[in-house]
Design a protein around this motif. Structure first.
Motif, PDB file in Angstrom:
ATOM      1  N   ASN A   1       0.794  -1.176   0.159  1.00  0.00           N
ATOM      2  CA  ASN A   1      -0.113  -0.005   0.009  1.00  0.00           C
ATOM      3  C   ASN A   1       0.903   1.250   0.021  1.00  0.00           C
ATOM      4  O   ASN A   1       0.682   2.276  -0.809  1.00  0.00           O
ATOM      5  CB  ASN A   1      -0.923   0.099   1.181  1.00  0.00           C
ATOM      6  CG  ASN A   1      -2.263  -0.868   1.073  1.00  0.00           C
ATOM      7  OD1 ASN A   1      -2.815  -0.791  -0.249  1.00  0.00           O
ATOM      8  ND2 ASN A   1      -3.006  -1.023   2.004  1.00  0.00           N
TER       9      ASN A   1
ATOM     10  N   SER B   1       1.363   3.749  -2.996  1.00  0.00           N
ATOM     11  CA  SER B   1       0.973   5.093  -3.042  1.00  0.00           C
ATOM     12  C   SER B   1       1.955   6.166  -3.162  1.00  0.00           C
ATOM     13  O   SER B   1       1.530   7.316  -3.725  1.00  0.00           O
ATOM     14  CB  SER B   1       0.512   5.243  -1.517  1.00  0.00           C
ATOM     15  OG  SER B   1      -0.733   4.537  -1.467  1.00  0.00           O
TER      16      SER B   1
ATOM     17  N   ALA C   1      -5.788   7.743  -3.475  1.00  0.00           N
ATOM     18  CA  ALA C   1      -4.659   7.391  -2.945  1.00  0.00           C
ATOM     19  C   ALA C   1      -4.205   7.992  -1.495  1.00  0.00           C
ATOM     20  O   ALA C   1      -3.894   7.240  -0.696  1.00  0.00           O
ATOM     21  CB  ALA C   1      -3.342   7.694  -3.612  1.00  0.00           C
TER      22      ALA C   1
ATOM     23  N   GLN D   1      -6.800   6.334   1.035  1.00  0.00           N
ATOM     24  CA  GLN D   1      -6.307   4.844   1.419  1.00  0.00           C
ATOM     25  C   GLN D   1      -5.174   5.181   2.548  1.00  0.00           C
ATOM     26  O   GLN D   1      -5.444   4.383   3.338  1.00  0.00           O
ATOM     27  CB  GLN D   1      -5.916   4.328   0.205  1.00  0.00           C
ATOM     28  CG  GLN D   1      -5.291   2.955   0.413  1.00  0.00           C
ATOM     29  CD  GLN D   1      -4.778   2.117  -0.382  1.00  0.00           C
ATOM     30  OE1 GLN D   1      -3.696   2.883  -1.398  1.00  0.00           O
ATOM     31  NE2 GLN D   1      -5.176   1.017  -1.125  1.00  0.00           N
ATOM     32  N   VAL D   2      -4.337   6.073   2.395  1.00  0.00           N
ATOM     33  CA  VAL D   2      -3.163   6.226   3.010  1.00  0.00           C
ATOM     34  C   VAL D   2      -3.883   6.649   4.619  1.00  0.00           C
ATOM     35  O   VAL D   2      -3.514   6.189   5.711  1.00  0.00           O
ATOM     36  CB  VAL D   2      -2.241   7.092   2.622  1.00  0.00           C
ATOM     37  CG1 VAL D   2      -1.366   7.578   3.960  1.00  0.00           C
ATOM     38  CG2 VAL D   2      -1.526   6.383   1.622  1.00  0.00           C
TER      39      VAL D   2
ATOM     40  N   SER E   1       7.288  10.517  -1.949  1.00  0.00           N
ATOM     41  CA  SER E   1       6.881  10.745  -2.973  1.00  0.00           C
ATOM     42  C   SER E   1       7.490  12.073  -3.714  1.00  0.00           C
ATOM     43  O   SER E   1       7.482  11.914  -4.801  1.00  0.00           O
ATOM     44  CB  SER E   1       5.181  10.973  -2.726  1.00  0.00           C
ATOM     45  OG  SER E   1       4.485   9.882  -2.051  1.00  0.00           O
TER      46      SER E   1
END
Length: 413
Positions: free
Chosen positions: A292, A296, A326, A329-330, A400
């Motif tokens: 995940n 992500s 995304a 979800q995190v 990221s």
């Protein structure tokens, strides 16, 4: 309602007063697993014929998903190798990351099916059965909170995937069939490579349906794993809170020393069962959690890159949806991980805060060991690499950004 002796309001009250089972918490996860023909754990009383049908559906959907994944990978390799369609390739990388994670989650949960069955059975044993017991555990409140989060979570993802899947079909119906603005150029939801001309009549429709089915299969596998984990964590948090409250309300010294020790021994055994359940949940979902967060990071990077270089407004809208999902979800996973961490840490506070001053010496000595154990808080772990909490969000965003800066540099050069 003649002859029954019950008014509608009476029936509604009776339904609301029915005890809440563990299956109610796992309902959404089971629905998404069944949509791909998969059972994450053993369901008692399931007929053999139904199991065979589900297995055939599961195999067919997974084969289709991996065939679509392979065609997308080939497209990206060819685009990068030839130095053409770089923007389309980076967009495809976001989808590929999403599909690979969905694939891994489905495979890993299937491999851990026996362990997951044991965890669910243990949760069922711990779960309060009677209505008055469930009030003490505040079961209804926990279920209500989990349901709200879950509906928002899977609702957003369903909007995302079907916006992608149906975009070109809606475009055709509105612009060509209805308004007659311009001739429709056949497009698929996701860029892919196949060794034949897919734009012909029958091939195009088959490819379009295949990609739609693959997208939903991947999404169902992802959502089901996340919802299953969050449901089990919710039940675990509920038990930690109940244990802490029970300890805090206990007044040592009112009963005999033997009864006080029996109470504390029962609390220790209960605590140990919860710790073991947390360990088992990490064993089952650790790989999924790691996938995940890694995916992500890449998805946020690639989507952010696509948004900064510009493009068509319709593509940008879909990319914003993808980025938002995304992040949702995190935040959902880290929120539940933080709740578990906080609830387990409060056990030590409850032991210290309860009225133990009048207890005898053996009782007070046992309290020391319980406080010491509770200081090693239960937490979700993405295998051995990462302890999950709300702090993880900032780490993920930093990672990221590093990938984004690297990709941006490569594109400028």
């Amino acid at each position: 309602m003649e002859g029954t002796g019950k008014t509608p309001s009476t029936v509604e009250k009776a339904e609301k007063s029915e005890p809440i089972t563990t299956e109610r918490f796992l309902r959404y996860a089971n629905i998404f697993y069944l949509s791909i023909g998969m059972e994450a754990y053993d369901h008692q009383g399931r007929r053999k014929m139904i199991e065979l049908i589900l297995r055939c559906i599961f195999i067919a959907l997974i084969l289709n998903l991996n065939a679509v994944l392979l065609s997308e990978l080939i497209y990206v390799f060819l685009a990068i190798g030839k130095g053409t369609n770089f923007l389309e390739a980076t967009m495809n990388l976001s989808f590929i990351g999403f599909v690979i994670v969905g694939d891994l989650k489905v495979w890993h949960i299937w491999r851990k099916r026996d362990q997951l069955t044991n965890v669910v059975r243990e949760m069922e044993k711990l779960h309060p059965k009677e209505g008055h017991h469930q009030k003490a555990y505040d079961v209804e409140s926990h279920l209500s909170g989990y349901s709200r989060y879950s509906k928002f979570y899977f609702g957003m993802h369903l909007v995302l995937i079907w916006t992608y899947n149906l975009y070109w079909a809606v475009y055709y119906l509105v612009c060509d069939f209805w308004l007659g603005i311009r001739h429709f150029v056949r497009m698929l939801p996701y860029y892919c490579w196949v060794p034949w001309d897919w734009s012909t009549n029958s091939s195009y429709y088959l490819m379009y349906v295949s990609q739609n089915m693959a997208g939903q299969t991947c999404l169902s596998g992802q959502l089901a794993a996340d919802l299953m984990m969050c449901a089990l964590v919710t039940l675990l948090v509920m038990h930690f809170i109940r244990l802490g409250r029970g300890i805090e309300e206990h007044v040592a010294g009112l009963l005999s020393p033997q009864q006080d020790l029996e109470f504390l021994q029962a609390a220790v055994v209960y605590h140990q069962r919860l710790l073991q359940l947390c360990h088992n949940i990490n064993e089952i979902f650790g790989v999924s959690l790691l996938c995940n967060f890694v995916s992500s990071a890449f998805i946020i990077c690639f989507v952010g890159f696509q948004m900064t270089i510009g493009g068509k407004i319709d593509n940008l809208v879909m990319l914003v949806l993808f980025l938002f999902c995304a992040l949702v979800q995190v935040f959902m996973i880290t929120t539940y991980a933080q709740r578990l961490l906080d609830a387990s840490e409060r056990i030590g506070e409850a032991v210290y805060n309860h009225d133990w001053f009048q207890a005898d010496l053996p009782y007070r000595k046992m309290l020391i060991f319980m406080v010491r154990r509770s200081q090693q808080a239960s937490r979700l772990k993405a295998t051995i690499f990462l302890n999950v909490s709300l702090v993880t969000v900032s780490d993920l965003l930093q990672l990221s950004y590093k990938f984004f800066a690297l990709l941006r540099t490569m594109y400028v050069k």
